[in-house]
Write an enzyme that holds these catalytic residues in place. Structure first.
Site, mmCIF file in Angstrom:
data_model
loop_
_atom_site.group_PDB
_atom_site.id
_atom_site.type_symbol
_atom_site.label_atom_id
_atom_site.label_comp_id
_atom_site.label_asym_id
_atom_site.label_seq_id
_atom_site.Cartn_x
_atom_site.Cartn_y
_atom_site.Cartn_z
ATOM 1 N N SER A 143 0.833 -1.207 0.000
ATOM 2 C CA SER A 143 0.000 0.000 0.000
ATOM 3 C C SER A 143 0.869 1.259 0.000
ATOM 4 O O SER A 143 1.657 1.472 -0.900
ATOM 5 C CB SER A 143 -0.963 -0.033 1.187
ATOM 6 O OG SER A 143 -1.898 1.015 1.109
ATOM 7 N N ASP A 296 -2.124 6.540 -3.820
ATOM 8 C CA ASP A 296 -1.018 5.761 -3.273
ATOM 9 C C ASP A 296 -0.668 4.627 -4.236
ATOM 10 O O ASP A 296 -1.366 4.416 -5.239
ATOM 11 C CB ASP A 296 -1.347 5.262 -1.861
ATOM 12 C CG ASP A 296 -2.398 4.164 -1.839
ATOM 13 O OD1 ASP A 296 -3.130 4.005 -2.827
ATOM 14 O OD2 ASP A 296 -2.499 3.465 -0.808
ATOM 15 N N ASP A 298 -0.925 1.377 -4.530
ATOM 16 C CA ASP A 298 -1.862 0.335 -4.955
ATOM 17 C C ASP A 298 -3.241 0.894 -5.266
ATOM 18 O O ASP A 298 -4.190 0.143 -5.500
ATOM 19 C CB ASP A 298 -1.937 -0.795 -3.928
ATOM 20 C CG ASP A 298 -2.646 -0.389 -2.643
ATOM 21 O OD1 ASP A 298 -2.452 0.759 -2.206
ATOM 22 O OD2 ASP A 298 -3.385 -1.214 -2.077
ATOM 23 N N ASP A 300 -5.685 2.431 -3.689
ATOM 24 C CA ASP A 300 -6.908 2.349 -2.899
ATOM 25 C C ASP A 300 -7.162 3.650 -2.135
ATOM 26 O O ASP A 300 -8.289 3.917 -1.725
ATOM 27 C CB ASP A 300 -6.907 1.133 -1.965
ATOM 28 C CG ASP A 300 -5.788 1.131 -0.932
ATOM 29 O OD1 ASP A 300 -4.893 2.007 -0.994
ATOM 30 O OD2 ASP A 300 -5.801 0.238 -0.064
#
Length: 564
Positions: A143, A296, A298, A300
């Site tokens: 993440s 960010d 990834d 999400d």
């Protein structure tokens, strides 16, 4: 250090050569941190530093996790095995290798996998699980953590991260793996045929669903310019594609569009930190952009910057969430599209402002623990019984979900809806900051903030536990001279109020404390589930923004003194 475990790894013939080389260069302190414990496989999967050792993310700890997951799938029968697993990954060091290795471990158990051809957002992996009717999913990502980290998240057949009762079944099987170094991934042709590559077909289905969230697709987009950055991560292609197809005007921060695992052109890939906006701000000032959107790695989470009176104002996750709530709910109501029993979800550490906005539009708010899996679980329940209809979900940590065809935070959805909101309000002569300030004037002035103590290694982990234990045992009656009127303990599942103790129901046990203060503010404390940090959350209510800020400074200082 667990010397016997270290020696076992050091002497094992299957130890990956690159990890063996690293092992030979480590000093005693590094060895202790790498081997003093096993990296925790918790309800959010695993996340940690890359490197050799039982307390690190590496091929062997990933294989151990996959072995446990494979055994869990087998325990659910042949149909579960046949449905297989979707696998996605981000731009980090070893993400592709871990993804392919995961597919190979599953194949050894006769379980098919569907691996994205290249990096994709976490929300698209969640979508792919349901779209392909898989039994589960794997996302290799850390993440928003620094470049030294990687991680591994598991999803159920609904595309939701495993909730505690399912995660426990996997954890028990992971912990039953005695020798992770004994797991090999040499496949025969029949097993190799179980690994399938996916890409464009899933992309197109995902894009179609995201574009379907638009409330005013024909709105004038010519007066708003967006600066967008994926922070070297997975949002690069999907967000650009969505903006292009939907007609938005944007400038990408090109230096941050390469999938660089070292994040070379950003001080931090975390939109919660100001450093993530540095280069985007330069672009925005040069182009005179209206908003900045930062995802960010990834994809999400999404951070927002807004040009307001000539300066760029960075919104917190609570603030951008509140603006989205106001826009979405006002439009649903105006169009007569609000469902009969609407419900919004947020967490116990999310600001009170969003709940007040929801109540204004007749939307009920339900709270969950931190972790979007709990929101996903609620969505699934109401999807079955239809007692309530989902209209929005968000966390203070810069993550939201507009339409639940995904069961995780979805930055591409948020980017599209924020752009639409910016266009809508600009046509009224307003910025998104104007909208936020209008909500403060209408519903109350709040300053939401977060501080944290970073405490690394074995000693740090013990200190974080001690902080929560000491607070739990202290029975605080006041903070900075303001009376504590209620305390919620999510580990002990109790509420203490007016000298009475009653049960706190509806939550899985979690090491969280929340203090409600006489002035309408609250403070919550919890260990991070993904970083070596003890986090402090503040939702401080004041008579004005200045008053709320002054009180926040005082409360933060008081909590610092309490936990030294």
């Amino acid at each position: 250090m667990r010397t016997e475990v270290y020696e076992f790894w050091k002497q094992h013939p299957n130890l990956d050569p690159s990890l063996k080389s690293e092992l030979e260069t480590m000093d005693d302190a590094a060895l202790n941190d790498a081997f003093y414990t096993d990296i925790e496989f918790g309800t959010a999967g695993m996340r940690g530093l890359l490197g050799v050792g039982t307390n690190r993310i590496n091929l062997h700890t990933i294989r151990k996790a996959n072995e446990g997951f494979a055994r869990y799938i087998e325990s659910n029968g042949e149909e579960a095995k046949k449905r297989g697993v979707a696998i996605g990954y981000d731009n980090r060091h070893m993400s592709y290798e871990f993804a392919m290795d995961s597919a190979k471990v599953l194949a050894k158990h006769g379980i098919p996998s569907y691996v994205f051809a290249s990096l994709r957002p976490t929300p698209e992996l969640s979508f792919a699980v349901r779209h392909l009717h898989c039994f589960g999913g794997i996302m290799v990502t850390a993440s928003h953590n620094p470049k030294e980290y990687n991680g591994y998240k598991l999803y159920d057949e609904k595309g939701c991260q495993l909730v505690p009762h399912l995660a426990k079944q996997v954890i028990d099987r992971v912990n039953a793996v005695e020798d992770p170094l004994a797991i090999t991934v040499d496949l025969n042709k029949e097993q190799e045929a179980l690994i399938h590559v996916i890409g464009e077909e899933v992309d197109e289905a995902y894009y179609e669903k995201v574009m379907g969230i638009q409330l005013n697709p024909q709105i004038n987009k010519d007066d708003v310019l967006i600066v967008f950055t994926p922070e070297h991560g997975t949002a690069n292609i999907p967000v650009k594609e969505l903006y292009t197809r939907c007609g938005y005007h944007f400038v990408a921060v090109e230096e941050q569009c390469t999938p660089d695992p070292d994040f070379s052109n950003t001080p931090t890939p975390n939109p919660e930190e100001k450093g993530a906006y540095e280069l985007a701000l330069q672009y925005a000032k040069k182009a005179d952009a209206d908003i900045i959107l930062v995802c960010d790695p990834d994809a999400d989470r999404m951070g927002v910057g807004v040009k307001h009176h000539g300066e760029y104002v960075l919104l917190t996750g609570n603030q951008s969430g509140s603006v989205l709530i106001e826009y979405i709910f006002s439009q649903l109501k105006a169009k007569g599209e609000m469902p009969p029993h609407p419900v919004m979800f947020n967490t116990v550490v999310t600001s009170d402002l969003g709940e007040k906005i929801a109540a204004k539009y007749g939307v009920e708010t339900e709270k969950t623990l931190t972790g979007f899996k709990f929101i996903g679980e609620k969505v699934a329940q109401y999807e079955i019984n239809n007692e309530k209809q989902y209209v929005f979900g968000y966390e203070e940590s810069y993550g939201s979900l507009i339409s639940p065809f995904v069961r995780d935070k979805d930055a591409p959805q948020a980017c599209l809806m924020l752009a639409e909101a910016a266009c809508y309000y600009k046509a009224q002569g307003k910025t998104l900051v104007d909208v936020l300030y209008g909500l403060y004037e209408e519903l109350g002035y709040y300053e939401e903030s977060q501080t944290s103590l970073t405490l690394k290694g074995q000693e740090g982990a013990e200190r974080i536990k001690a902080i929560l234990t000491d607070l739990r045992n202290s029975d605080l009656s006041q903070i900075n001279g303001t009376k504590v009127v209620k305390m919620e303990d999510y580990k002990e599942a109790v509420i203490k109020e007016n000298g009475a103790v009653k049960a706190l129901c509806g939550f899985t046990s979690s090491d969280v404390l929340k203090y409600y203060l006489e002035d309408g503010s609250w403070i919550a404390i919890r260990p991070s589930g993904t970083e070596p940090k003890c986090k402090f959350y503040y939702c401080i209510k004041g008579d004005s923004l200045a008053d709320a800020h002054e009180k926040t400074v005082r409360y933060q200082k008081a909590m610092q003194e309490l936990t030294q």
